[in-house]
Each structure stands twice: as C-alpha cells, then as structure tokens.
Scaffold this motif. Structure first.
Motif, mmCIF file in Angstrom:
data_model
loop_
_atom_site.group_PDB
_atom_site.id
_atom_site.type_symbol
_atom_site.label_atom_id
_atom_site.label_comp_id
_atom_site.label_asym_id
_atom_site.label_seq_id
_atom_site.Cartn_x
_atom_site.Cartn_y
_atom_site.Cartn_z
ATOM 1 N N PHE A 175 10.846 12.892 5.546
ATOM 2 C CA PHE A 175 10.190 12.757 6.991
ATOM 3 C C PHE A 175 9.047 11.766 7.040
ATOM 4 O O PHE A 175 8.844 11.495 8.148
ATOM 5 C CB PHE A 175 9.315 14.087 6.988
ATOM 6 N N GLY A 176 8.838 10.988 6.151
ATOM 7 C CA GLY A 176 7.995 9.683 6.314
ATOM 8 C C GLY A 176 7.646 9.282 4.755
ATOM 9 O O GLY A 176 7.911 9.352 3.887
ATOM 10 N N ASN A 177 6.669 8.037 4.923
ATOM 11 C CA ASN A 177 6.219 7.355 3.965
ATOM 12 C C ASN A 177 4.574 7.636 3.651
ATOM 13 O O ASN A 177 3.977 8.152 4.612
ATOM 14 C CB ASN A 177 6.456 5.799 4.303
ATOM 15 N N VAL A 178 4.113 7.434 2.446
ATOM 16 C CA VAL A 178 2.806 7.646 2.295
ATOM 17 C C VAL A 178 2.041 6.364 1.801
ATOM 18 O O VAL A 178 2.730 5.840 0.851
ATOM 19 C CB VAL A 178 2.562 8.634 1.416
ATOM 20 N N TYR A 179 0.835 6.264 2.294
ATOM 21 C CA TYR A 179 0.247 4.809 2.179
ATOM 22 C C TYR A 179 -1.145 5.031 1.422
ATOM 23 O O TYR A 179 -1.763 6.053 2.013
ATOM 24 C CB TYR A 179 0.082 3.980 3.360
ATOM 25 N N LYS A 180 -1.504 4.161 0.332
ATOM 26 C CA LYS A 180 -2.868 4.349 -0.150
ATOM 27 C C LYS A 180 -3.797 3.768 1.152
ATOM 28 O O LYS A 180 -3.567 2.447 1.403
ATOM 29 C CB LYS A 180 -2.978 3.814 -1.088
ATOM 30 N N ASN A 226 0.786 -1.301 -0.029
ATOM 31 C CA ASN A 226 -0.105 -0.040 0.043
ATOM 32 C C ASN A 226 0.752 1.188 -0.012
ATOM 33 O O ASN A 226 0.218 2.234 0.068
ATOM 34 C CB ASN A 226 -1.105 -0.093 1.113
ATOM 35 N N MET A 227 2.318 1.093 0.038
ATOM 36 C CA MET A 227 2.939 2.210 0.194
ATOM 37 C C MET A 227 3.123 2.877 -1.294
ATOM 38 O O MET A 227 3.096 2.332 -2.143
ATOM 39 C CB MET A 227 4.526 1.962 0.485
ATOM 40 N N ILE A 228 2.678 4.331 -1.344
ATOM 41 C CA ILE A 228 2.645 4.999 -2.711
ATOM 42 C C ILE A 228 3.707 6.197 -2.738
ATOM 43 O O ILE A 228 3.800 6.640 -3.920
ATOM 44 C CB ILE A 228 1.219 5.586 -3.005
ATOM 45 N N SER A 237 0.658 14.848 -6.183
ATOM 46 C CA SER A 237 1.071 14.843 -4.723
ATOM 47 C C SER A 237 0.658 16.082 -4.126
ATOM 48 O O SER A 237 0.076 17.195 -4.594
ATOM 49 C CB SER A 237 2.617 15.150 -4.852
ATOM 50 N N LEU A 238 0.180 15.748 -2.745
ATOM 51 C CA LEU A 238 -0.522 16.813 -1.939
ATOM 52 C C LEU A 238 0.336 18.075 -1.932
ATOM 53 O O LEU A 238 -0.179 19.389 -1.812
ATOM 54 C CB LEU A 238 -0.614 16.604 -0.455
ATOM 55 N N ASN A 239 1.884 18.076 -2.245
ATOM 56 C CA ASN A 239 2.403 19.015 -2.231
ATOM 57 C C ASN A 239 2.260 20.001 -3.276
ATOM 58 O O ASN A 239 2.529 21.348 -3.130
ATOM 59 C CB ASN A 239 4.093 18.787 -2.220
ATOM 60 N N ILE A 240 1.774 19.689 -4.367
ATOM 61 C CA ILE A 240 1.295 20.400 -5.588
ATOM 62 C C ILE A 240 -0.009 21.445 -4.889
ATOM 63 O O ILE A 240 0.258 22.407 -5.262
ATOM 64 C CB ILE A 240 0.562 19.785 -6.582
ATOM 65 N N TYR A 241 -0.829 21.009 -4.006
ATOM 66 C CA TYR A 241 -1.648 21.851 -3.560
ATOM 67 C C TYR A 241 -1.305 22.762 -2.308
ATOM 68 O O TYR A 241 -1.831 23.659 -2.155
ATOM 69 C CB TYR A 241 -3.198 20.951 -3.159
ATOM 70 N N THR A 242 -0.246 22.277 -1.628
ATOM 71 C CA THR A 242 0.054 22.770 -0.343
ATOM 72 C C THR A 242 1.270 23.837 -0.674
ATOM 73 O O THR A 242 0.996 24.928 -0.084
ATOM 74 C CB THR A 242 0.561 21.780 0.598
ATOM 75 N N LYS A 258 0.038 9.766 5.509
ATOM 76 C CA LYS A 258 1.365 10.260 5.462
ATOM 77 C C LYS A 258 1.838 9.927 7.049
ATOM 78 O O LYS A 258 1.375 10.536 7.919
ATOM 79 C CB LYS A 258 1.417 11.711 5.064
ATOM 80 N N ARG A 259 2.848 8.937 7.075
ATOM 81 C CA ARG A 259 3.137 8.625 8.305
ATOM 82 C C ARG A 259 4.593 9.178 8.484
ATOM 83 O O ARG A 259 5.484 8.691 7.870
ATOM 84 C CB ARG A 259 3.009 7.082 8.425
#
Length: 109
Positions: free
Chosen positions: A29-34, A22-24, A101-106, A46-47
């Motif tokens: 600073f961490g990993n992102v999972y679906k 499930n890791m995407i 990526s959420l970074n695009i919006y953040t 985001k963990r």
C-alpha cells in the motif's frame, strides 16, 4: 486524544522530498521513509500509494489514524506523531524504531 495533521510541504522537507536514499521500506500500500524532525528526532513516514486512493483506501487510512492514536509502545511513546491528509496524499508519521516494523506493535507481526 487528537493528533494534529501536518502539511505536505513540511513532510517533503523532513524526508528530502521522499528521496530514495531515505526509503526504508516498501509494502503493498505504500513506501516508508526515514525523516528527521528539526529537534533531531528520527521519524518513520508511511506514504500511501496513489493507486490505493480508492474510497476504501481513504476509509482505511482514516481508520488507521484513529487506531494508531490510541496505540502506545510500552507505556511511554505514542506511536502516531502526526499525519497528512492533503489532496491525494495520505501519510502517517510515527516514531522511528531501528530494525523494527510498526506492524510488530500494531498487529503483533
């Protein structure tokens, strides 16, 4: 606007206990999972890495939660759904955006 927190046990259930399948994404600073909510909606989890749990890391996490609560994609979707701040875990749960990526919006990255 307040966002409710969720237990670590629920997040583990939604991500298959942070299964590698499930890791995407991975970052400094961490990993992102679906994950999948019971009603079928797909989420990004985001963990924060345990090694990032310094006082600064904990403060950064709290600040990120505060900032993300006010962010919206377009005018429709609140990007931060919930978070977990339990024991040594710091986790953000947001809307899943395929191939984005959420970074695009953040950060406009």
């Amino acid at each position: 606007m307040a966002v409710p927190s969720v237990s670590l046990a629920i997040i583990k259930d939604l991500t298959g206990n942070f299964s590698k399948s499930n890791m995407i994404g991975q970052g400094g600073f961490g990993n992102v999972y679906k994950g999948q909510l019971p009603e079928g909606r797909t989420i990004a989890v985001k963990r924060l890495k345990q090694s990032a749990l310094t006082t600064k890391g904990k403060n950064d996490f709290a600040r990120e939660v505060e900032v993300m609560v006010g962010l919206r994609h377009g005018s429709h979707v609140c990007l931060l759904i919930t978070y977990c701040n339990e024991g040594k875990e710091r986790i953000l749960i947001s809307e899943y955006m395929k191939n984005k990526s959420l970074n695009i919006y953040t950060f406009g990255a």
